[in-house]
Structures are given as C-alpha cells and as structure tokens.
Write a protein that holds these residues in place. Structure first.
Motif, PDB file in Angstrom:
ATOM      1  N   PRO A 347       0.806  -1.230   0.000  1.00 13.68           N
ATOM      2  CA  PRO A 347       0.000   0.000   0.000  1.00 13.68           C
ATOM      3  C   PRO A 347       0.835   1.275   0.000  1.00 13.68           C
ATOM      4  O   PRO A 347       0.352   2.317  -0.411  1.00 13.68           O
ATOM      5  N   THR A 348       2.089   1.199   0.459  1.00 11.69           N
ATOM      6  CA  THR A 348       2.894   2.423   0.601  1.00 11.69           C
ATOM      7  C   THR A 348       3.841   2.641  -0.571  1.00 11.69           C
ATOM      8  O   THR A 348       4.573   3.623  -0.574  1.00 11.69           O
ATOM      9  N   ILE A 349       3.857   1.728  -1.540  1.00 12.87           N
ATOM     10  CA  ILE A 349       4.763   1.862  -2.683  1.00 12.87           C
ATOM     11  C   ILE A 349       3.942   2.277  -3.898  1.00 12.87           C
ATOM     12  O   ILE A 349       3.009   1.577  -4.303  1.00 12.87           O
ATOM     13  N   HIS A 350       4.303   3.399  -4.485  1.00 12.63           N
ATOM     14  CA  HIS A 350       3.546   3.931  -5.617  1.00 12.63           C
ATOM     15  C   HIS A 350       4.167   3.470  -6.920  1.00 12.63           C
ATOM     16  O   HIS A 350       5.387   3.401  -7.069  1.00 12.63           O
ATOM     17  N   GLN A 395      12.436  -2.084  -0.598  1.00 14.57           N
ATOM     18  CA  GLN A 395      11.148  -2.003   0.094  1.00 14.57           C
ATOM     19  C   GLN A 395      10.222  -3.134  -0.353  1.00 14.57           C
ATOM     20  O   GLN A 395       9.480  -3.696   0.461  1.00 14.57           O
ATOM     21  N   LEU A 396      10.264  -3.471  -1.637  1.00 11.02           N
ATOM     22  CA  LEU A 396       9.466  -4.607  -2.103  1.00 11.02           C
ATOM     23  C   LEU A 396       9.888  -5.892  -1.407  1.00 11.02           C
ATOM     24  O   LEU A 396       9.051  -6.691  -0.973  1.00 11.02           O
ATOM     25  N   LEU A 397      11.194  -6.101  -1.267  1.00 13.90           N
ATOM     26  CA  LEU A 397      11.694  -7.309  -0.607  1.00 13.90           C
ATOM     27  C   LEU A 397      11.315  -7.320   0.867  1.00 13.90           C
ATOM     28  O   LEU A 397      10.932  -8.361   1.418  1.00 13.90           O
ATOM     29  N   LYS A 398      11.416  -6.171   1.524  1.00 13.28           N
ATOM     30  CA  LYS A 398      11.075  -6.103   2.952  1.00 13.28           C
ATOM     31  C   LYS A 398       9.594  -6.376   3.182  1.00 13.28           C
ATOM     32  O   LYS A 398       9.214  -7.036   4.152  1.00 13.28           O
ATOM     33  N   GLN A 399       8.755  -5.858   2.305  1.00 16.16           N
ATOM     34  CA  GLN A 399       7.318  -6.085   2.446  1.00 16.16           C
ATOM     35  C   GLN A 399       6.997  -7.570   2.328  1.00 16.16           C
ATOM     36  O   GLN A 399       6.195  -8.116   3.082  1.00 16.16           O
ATOM     37  N   ALA A 540       6.171  12.014  -4.871  1.00 19.43           N
ATOM     38  CA  ALA A 540       6.495  12.994  -3.830  1.00 19.43           C
ATOM     39  C   ALA A 540       5.323  13.177  -2.868  1.00 19.43           C
ATOM     40  O   ALA A 540       5.510  13.268  -1.650  1.00 19.43           O
ATOM     41  N   ARG A 541       4.109  13.204  -3.402  1.00 19.76           N
ATOM     42  CA  ARG A 541       2.925  13.339  -2.552  1.00 19.76           C
ATOM     43  C   ARG A 541       2.785  12.154  -1.608  1.00 19.76           C
ATOM     44  O   ARG A 541       2.470  12.312  -0.425  1.00 19.76           O
ATOM     45  N   ARG A 542       3.044  10.948  -2.124  1.00 18.33           N
ATOM     46  CA  ARG A 542       2.938   9.742  -1.304  1.00 18.33           C
ATOM     47  C   ARG A 542       3.996   9.744  -0.180  1.00 18.33           C
ATOM     48  O   ARG A 542       3.700   9.431   0.961  1.00 18.33           O
ATOM     49  N   GLY A 549       2.623  11.236   8.598  1.00 20.33           N
ATOM     50  CA  GLY A 549       1.793  10.367   9.429  1.00 20.33           C
ATOM     51  C   GLY A 549       0.356  10.281   8.981  1.00 20.33           C
ATOM     52  O   GLY A 549      -0.515   9.857   9.741  1.00 20.33           O
ATOM     53  N   ARG A 550       0.076  10.654   7.755  1.00 19.05           N
ATOM     54  CA  ARG A 550      -1.297  10.595   7.254  1.00 19.05           C
ATOM     55  C   ARG A 550      -1.583   9.209   6.700  1.00 19.05           C
ATOM     56  O   ARG A 550      -0.772   8.631   5.980  1.00 19.05           O
ATOM     57  N   ASP A 551      -2.731   8.651   7.044  1.00 17.51           N
ATOM     58  CA  ASP A 551      -3.108   7.313   6.601  1.00 17.51           C
ATOM     59  C   ASP A 551      -3.936   7.324   5.326  1.00 17.51           C
ATOM     60  O   ASP A 551      -4.373   6.270   4.865  1.00 17.51           O
ATOM     61  N   VAL A 552      -4.159   8.503   4.753  1.00 18.69           N
ATOM     62  CA  VAL A 552      -5.004   8.553   3.559  1.00 18.69           C
ATOM     63  C   VAL A 552      -4.306   7.917   2.372  1.00 18.69           C
ATOM     64  O   VAL A 552      -4.944   7.488   1.407  1.00 18.69           O
ATOM     65  N   CYS A 553      -2.966   7.825   2.433  1.00 21.38           N
ATOM     66  CA  CYS A 553      -2.234   7.268   1.294  1.00 21.38           C
ATOM     67  C   CYS A 553      -2.241   5.747   1.302  1.00 21.38           C
ATOM     68  O   CYS A 553      -1.838   5.122   0.333  1.00 21.38           O
ATOM     69  N   ILE A 554      -2.656   5.132   2.411  1.00 18.02           N
ATOM     70  CA  ILE A 554      -2.662   3.674   2.507  1.00 18.02           C
ATOM     71  C   ILE A 554      -4.015   3.160   2.033  1.00 18.02           C
ATOM     72  O   ILE A 554      -5.044   3.391   2.675  1.00 18.02           O
ATOM     73  N   ASP A 555      -3.993   2.492   0.916  1.00 19.13           N
ATOM     74  CA  ASP A 555      -5.218   1.960   0.320  1.00 19.13           C
ATOM     75  C   ASP A 555      -5.170   0.442   0.425  1.00 19.13           C
ATOM     76  O   ASP A 555      -4.693  -0.245  -0.478  1.00 19.13           O
ATOM     77  N   ARG A 556      -5.632  -0.086   1.549  1.00 19.47           N
ATOM     78  CA  ARG A 556      -5.584  -1.529   1.780  1.00 19.47           C
ATOM     79  C   ARG A 556      -7.008  -2.074   1.850  1.00 19.47           C
ATOM     80  O   ARG A 556      -7.773  -1.739   2.754  1.00 19.47           O
TER      81      ARG A 556
END
Length: 797
Positions: A347-350, A395-399, A540-542, A549-556
């Motif tokens: 969810p956090t990788i654009h 980050q992909l590997l860590k996820q 950059a926005r993400r 600390g905004r959760d609006v960017c997490i689309d799960r």
C-alpha cells in the motif's frame, strides 16, 4: 546380608508442595467438567492408553478456573512440581483405564498451553528459571532424535548390588557409591538397559526473528530440549512457539576444551567426587548455561507447509470457521481481486504495478509436478528486479519478508555459499556433525529474498544453481552426504553496472550475472528512474504523506491476515491445463520466439524453453488466484502480457539511412579496381532519423503490404504471388502525406527518404523480400522489384 534390605534403607526425600499439587491436579482431572457435563479431559486421557501417545495437553486457564492457587503454583514452580503433575496423569490413567493393558514401565507427561507469559529470547534471565513461560523464535538447527536415559538402574560390578531409580542430570550419571555397606565401589557400575527408562530426546537451536531483533544487534540463540511427543514437531526454518521452562544445565561442552588439564580427586589427596555424574572428567571449574525445556511446540506457519500430499482442500476447509470460509468465498468472487490484493500487499509503494503483480503471482506459485521417471518440475516462481537506485527495490523485498509466513531476508554481499545453502558443523557436546540450515533451507516452502544480488561473488552464485532449478541442496562434507529440500521462490534485487540502467545495452551487459543464473529467473523486471512530471508529483505526494503520518495514502482493501488465509487456501489447488489453454500456450510461445529472432527488434535477453515453463507457472498461479481447477486461455494471455512486459527491448540509436548505400557503392568500386570511384562512392552521412520514427514508417508500410497481399489472395487473379511494386509503394506513401508537402523540393526529399527506408528494410533488416531479385518470380522490371513482407516477421506492439 540381604541386598533388598540395603535397597530399602535408601532414603527418599518427599516434596510437600509437589505432593499437594499432585493431589489437586488429579482432583482437577476427575472433577473439572466440560460443556457437555462430563469430565473435560476424560477422552484425552483415554487416548494416552495408545502406544504412541503419552502426553496430556491441558489448558492453564481451565486449571485457574478450578483452583487459582494450583494454577499459580504450576506457573511459578513449574520445574519443581512437573514430576508430580506427570505422576498425577499416570495415576489417573491407570486407575480409570487400567483394563487397557498399559505397560508398567510406560511414562506419562503433562503439558500446558494458553500460558499468559510470553518472553523474547533476549528477555530470558535467571529470574524466570523454573517458571512456566512461552518463547518465540526461528528454528535454525535440529539434531536427530535419540533415546535419553531418564531413570537408570545400575548393577555393581563388585558385589552385584542393584541400584534403582538413579535420576540423570542431562548427562550419563552413575551412582555416587554402592549402596552395599560392605562394598566401597564408586566407579565400576553397569547399566541394566531392560530395567531403565528412556524417552525420545531432541535438541533444537532457535534464534531471534528479525522482527524482534533490536537495531544493530546480533541475533541471540538458545538451545531448546524437547522430549516425548514434542520431538520432530518443527523443522529448520519454522517460526515456532515453545511452552516450557528455562533451566540451568552443566556446560559440558566447555569441559572438553583442549588445554584444560584434568586433575583427579585422588591425585589431590581427597575423596571428593566433584560434580555428581561428571567425576570421570576430573576436578575442574564447571560452568552452567541456560537452556529451555520445551513441553509444547506450536509451529506458527504449519499451514504454510502446503506441498505435502496429505494436506488437502477438505482438511483445510475443516480447520476454518464459517466466517473465514465466507470471507474466502467473497474474495474469490471479487472481480477486482487481482488489483485489490496487489494494492493491499504494497500500500505504501507507488507505481511499479507490473512488478507488484509479478511478486503477487510468485506468492501463489505454480504447481510442482513429477514425471514418471521421477524428475521433479518446479512450480515455484523466481523473480529478479533490476533497477536504478531509489526505485523501491529493497522495500518490495522487505514487504514480502514481513508478510510471508516463511521468508528469509539476506544480502548478497554479506552471504557466503554455505550461508545461503547449508553448512556442516560439529556439535559442541556430542562431537557429531550436524547440518545447519542456510537461507534457502530456512525458506523451504516460502520465499528467500536476496538483496544486492549483483554484489555476490561468482562462486557463491554457482552454489544456488541447483537450488533454483532442481530445488534441492546436495552436501558431501565431513562424512555427511545428504540431499536437502530447498523448495523456495527466490526474489532477488540487483543494481545495474554504473548505478544506472543503460537501455542501449542488453540486460546481460547491464548486470554482473552469469547466463545460467539469469535463465533460472522466470521474470526480470527493469525499474528505470525516468523523469515524468505526473509520476514525480504522485511519488512525492505519497512520500510526504507517509512522513507526515497521514493514513489517507494507505489503500488496503484486505488485511494481511486475511490475505495469508486466502493464500494458504489457494495454494492447495492444483489447476490442470486444458486443451484450449494448451494451444494458446504454444501460440504465445511461438510469438515470443518469433519476435525475439525477427530483425529490427533486439530483446534484452534470449527467449528459451525456460520461458515457456515460466508461462505455464504464471498461468497456474493466475488460476490459483481465482481458486479455479483449470487454467483458462485468459490466464495464459495475462501471463504472456506480464512476461512481455518483463522482457524489455533495447533502446536503439538513430538510424543512418545512407549506411547501406555506402557499403554497396564501395563494393561496386572495389569490383572495378578503380581507386577514384571509391572516394566518390561514399555519400554524405547526413540522412538520419530516430529509431522510433523508422519503426513507425516501416510498420505503416508493412501493414499496407499485408492488406494488399490478403486482397490479392482473396481475388485469386492472375497475380497469385501478390505484393506491391516499389514504385507503387513509394507513390502510396506520398499520397498519405501529400497534405504536409508544400514544395517540389520537399516532395523529392520525402521520396528519397522512403526509397532509402525500403532499401534498408530489404537489404539490412530483411523485413521485406524482393521477389524479382531473390526468387525470379513476377515480371522483370529493372529497378522496380516486387515487394512482399517476410512471412515470419511480427509487427511489434
């Protein structure tokens, strides 16, 4: 003197607390009722009469509801009262089920679950010795199971006196002295195996998991001692939860260190025996170490070991609740499941949508097969991500490492061949050689994430050849010859040479990897950091939203727990390839091969039969994603699209249209042996165009020629060969662009350019065939050949 009288004189020390706990625990087994009004553990105790059963599992919460003081004593003084609890289980079983012919030598054991205290390996200290607790860790080494002497019966070699019930202290311990008062024997005893008691014994080494490891710390390990039914409950790589108690045992391994000179008690002029059971080693400083005595082992990823044949869809369905089954069914009917799972996992990788889809299919995996000859065909999918810095590869590997129930994360530069596969080490106490699992073994039936794959030494890369294709690890070291399973998917990340991916070079020229390793990857994804105003703004926005600390960017859409359950259920399906899907597979593979060898299109890597197997595995993974029993043609087409996206093409430079003409002029001049025409034959190298423009115009003409060929074939007229004359093709093109031509000079320029393009397509790229010159077909016209498209040429999408 009567030996039996001497045996009876041996004083037995009773523990009042243990006796009281034994009585209360036996009352608990008899009086605690279940929901149906009968003793809750009656059926479980009846099962202990079977030869293969000897351990009763009790819920500690039930003990607390029956008698809170008993539960507190069991929790705080577990190691002290444990023998009394085992005696209570044995007494109850023999009293109530004595007609089952229980052997008199059979031992019974008690174990507890639902223990409230949970500690990390790093938090274990002397304050918790003897208390009932739980620990979590990852198993890195398992020793073979062997019998352990629990209570020994010895016979004196001098007077034949029988000494019974000699408890063993984690080491072979003989009696200190013969019980016959007339015998002074202290060393010569023989073990009576028939009247001694043995139990299955196994040592396991566990290590802190990456999630519990403090930053910058080295993982700590601990030895876990398992007995009775707890043995063989875990394998290297499992993340397990052990319930038991922390104990202090003699550090016998340190006593055998070379240089520590032993001194016998007699040489020192005394009768001291040292530590009981260790006197043969002499008198020396004895240390102690902490170990964990486990009574219950629960593997946190037992459901993830799904390649075993005995685990079926029906058995898994029985282990789920109705709400979990309904949730799985609703997910399978979700039309956007493919994208929803992809966004929920990352969810956090654009961006990088194709890479995420490839990794998602890697988690589902294909179907492993075995031929009649016994050859194994792997079903796991290997993925490699090559890209510029700051493209979220790590980050992909860590996820994936955090999500997957059985995943191992390692770095290529910091890993050796033995660390990736397996190592043969010598046990400190027994001196036996045991196998210590490496990263690929620890990730068996899981995912092995290898970062900085390009930094690995070539000799270390060679070590994983067998594991990536045959999915086994063969070891022949120190007298140990074994073939171990490494049924794992490899997710690797690598940086290109020089830090930036050069599109003008092939993939082989961009990374430091050998061809055999590259061919073992099913998908190669290239992440290029290109400047794009829209994409840069979104990224950059993400990132700013995450740091704010905004959760609006997490689309799960689905939680990780729900996805794990769905993934475990889907991996039980073994989809078959239908007849229609088979024909589509063959056609798509033919297209890949044809596009690979066609001129003018250079792929970043070669298409081989392994890519056909990759197509099959990806198609099976897509069928599993939809919980389907058969692979559909749409699954094959989606797999082909994903594989085509991973095989990027090399970026070409500008095309020099006068290059071919220069070569022909030089050849003519050399044939006439005239020096002067050579210089005059070389034209001006000024007519160039971009490769994209060249491909656009060539595809435009190819499309027109094929339409004319189809029209001629449909009419079936005099010209059966079809095709178009060169002059007619030039005239058709000029009519297409007549609106953009204003002067006669521009007309001549465009005519000259399209003629040179046609000559290059015929003489250099072999996209077009001149029938007059090559085959002699058609009417002869000097300088005006009949042109047709090469039958194997595929127009690139």
């Amino acid at each position: 003197m009567d030996v039996r009288v001497e045996q009876s004189r041996a004083s037995i020390i009773r523990d009042p607390l243990g006796d009281r706990c034994q009585k209360l625990f036996q009352d608990f087994l008899e009086e605690y009722l279940g929901e149906d009004g009968s003793p809750k553990y009656s059926e479980a105790l009846r099962d202990l009469t079977k030869p293969e059963r000897n351990t009763l599992s009790v819920d500690l919460a039930d003990v607390g509801r029956f008698n809170d003081q008993l539960a507190t004593t069991v929790h705080d003084e577990f190691y002290r009262v444990y023998p009394a609890l085992c005696r209570a289980v044995g007494n109850y079983t023999r009293d109530h089920h004595g007609d089952e012919n229980i052997p008199s030598t059979k031992e019974f054991y008690a174990s507890f679950f639902n223990v409230p205290t949970r500690l990390k390996i790093r938090e274990l200290n002397t304050a918790v010795i003897g208390t009932l607790t739980k620990i979590n860790g990852q198993v890195v080494r398992t020793h073979p199971v062997h019998p352990e002497l629990v209570v020994g019966t010895f016979q004196c070699a001098d007077c034949s006196t029988v000494v019974r019930d000699v408890e063993q202290q984690f080491k072979y311990t003989q009696p200190a002295v013969c019980r016959n008062q007339l015998c002074s024997n202290r060393a010569r005893f023989g073990l009576d195996v028939n009247r001694s008691k043995f139990v299955d014994f196994q040592k396991v080494r566990v290590q802190e998991t990456q999630a519990e490891l403090p930053r910058g710390s080295i993982p700590r390990s601990l030895e876990v001692i398992l007995r009775a039914e707890a043995v063989e409950a875990c394998q290297p790589g499992d993340r397990c939860e052990f319930t038991g108690t922390l104990i202090a045992v003699p550090d016998v391994g340190q006593l055998g260190v070379p240089g520590a000179r032993a001194e016998s008690g007699a040489a020192r002029g005394g009768d001291a025996d040292g530590v009981r059971g260790l006197k043969a080693l002499g008198v020396r400083e004895l240390g102690y170490k902490l170990a964990f005595l486990g009574s219950v082992t629960h593997s946190n990823n037992a459901r993830s070991r799904l390649n075993e044949d005995e685990f079926t869809v029906e058995k898994f369905r029985e282990s789920l609740t109705e709400s979990e089954l309904a949730n799985i069914y609703s997910m399978s009917t979700d039309r956007g499941l493919y994208d929803n799972l992809m966004h929920s996992l990352f969810p956090t990788i654009h961006g990088s949508e194709q890479v995420k889809k490839g990794i998602l299919l890697m988690l589902f995996g294909g179907v492993g097969k075995k031929t009649e000859e016994g050859t194994s065909l792997r079903g796991d999918i290997n993925v490699c991500v090559v890209g510029d810095p700051s493209t979220a590869k790590s980050q992909l590997l860590k996820q994936v490492e955090e999500f997957s129930p059985r995943a191992v994360y390692t770095s290529g530069k910091a890993s050796s061949a033995a660390g990736l596969t397996a190592a043969v080490v010598r046990d400190e106490e027994t001196g036996e050689f045991v196998i210590e699992a490496g990263a690929l073994m620890l990730a068996d039936n899981g995912v092995c994430c290898i970062d900085e794959f390009d930094k690995m030494d070539p000799k270390d890369q060679v070590a994983i050849h067998e594991a990536m294709e045959q999915q086994t690890i063969s070891i022949t070291k120190a007298g140990v010859k074994a073939t171990l399973n490494a049924r794992t998917s490899v997710l690797a990340a690598a940086n290109p040479i020089g830090g930036r991916y050069d599109k003008a070079k092939s993939l082989r020229q961009n990374i430091t990897m050998t061809a055999p390793i590259m061919s073992r990857f099913d998908l190669f994804f290239i992440l290029v950091d290109e400047c794009s105003e829209t994409m840069d703004y979104e990224i950059a926005r993400r990132i700013v939203d995450l740091h704010a600390g905004r959760d609006v960017c997490i689309d799960r859409v689905y939680s990780h727990e729900v996805i794990r359950r769905y993934l475990a259920f889907a991996r039980l399906f073994k989809p078959r390839i239908g007849a229609e899907a088979q024909s589509v597979l063959v056609e798509e593979y033919r297209r890949l091969r044809t596009r690979d060898v066609s001129s003018g299109v250079r792929s970043a890597w070669r298409i081989t039969v392994r890519q056909l197997e990759s197509l099959i595995r990806l198609s099976e993974a897509l069928a599993r994603l939809g919980l389907q029993e058969e692979v559909q043609p749409r699954h094959v087409k989606e797999a082909y699209r994903l594989l085509s996206r991973s095989i990027i093409h090399i970026e070409q430079g500008d095309v020099d249209l006068t290059e071919n003409e220069a070569d022909q002029s030089v050849d003519v001049a050399m044939e006439t042996d005239d020096i002067q025409p050579i210089a005059a034959a070389i034209p001006r190298r000024g007519l160039t165009m971009t490769f994209e423009e060249y491909k656009r115009l060539s595809n435009l003409m190819v499309g027109y020629l094929r339409k004319e060929e189809e029209r001629a074939e449909a009419q079936g007229g005099e010209d059966e060969v079809g095709g178009v004359r060169k002059t007619d093709l030039v005239a058709w093109y000029l009519t297409q662009i007549e609106d953009d031509i204003d002067t006669e000079e521009e007309l001549e320029k465009q005519k000259d350019k399209i003629e040179k393009i046609i000559d290059r397509l015929v003489n250099h790229d072999s996209v077009l065939i001149s029938l007059d010159r090559s085959t002699g077909l058609g009417s002869q016209r000097d300088g005006d050949p009949l042109l047709v498209v090469h039958p194997n040429y595929v127009v690139e999408e």
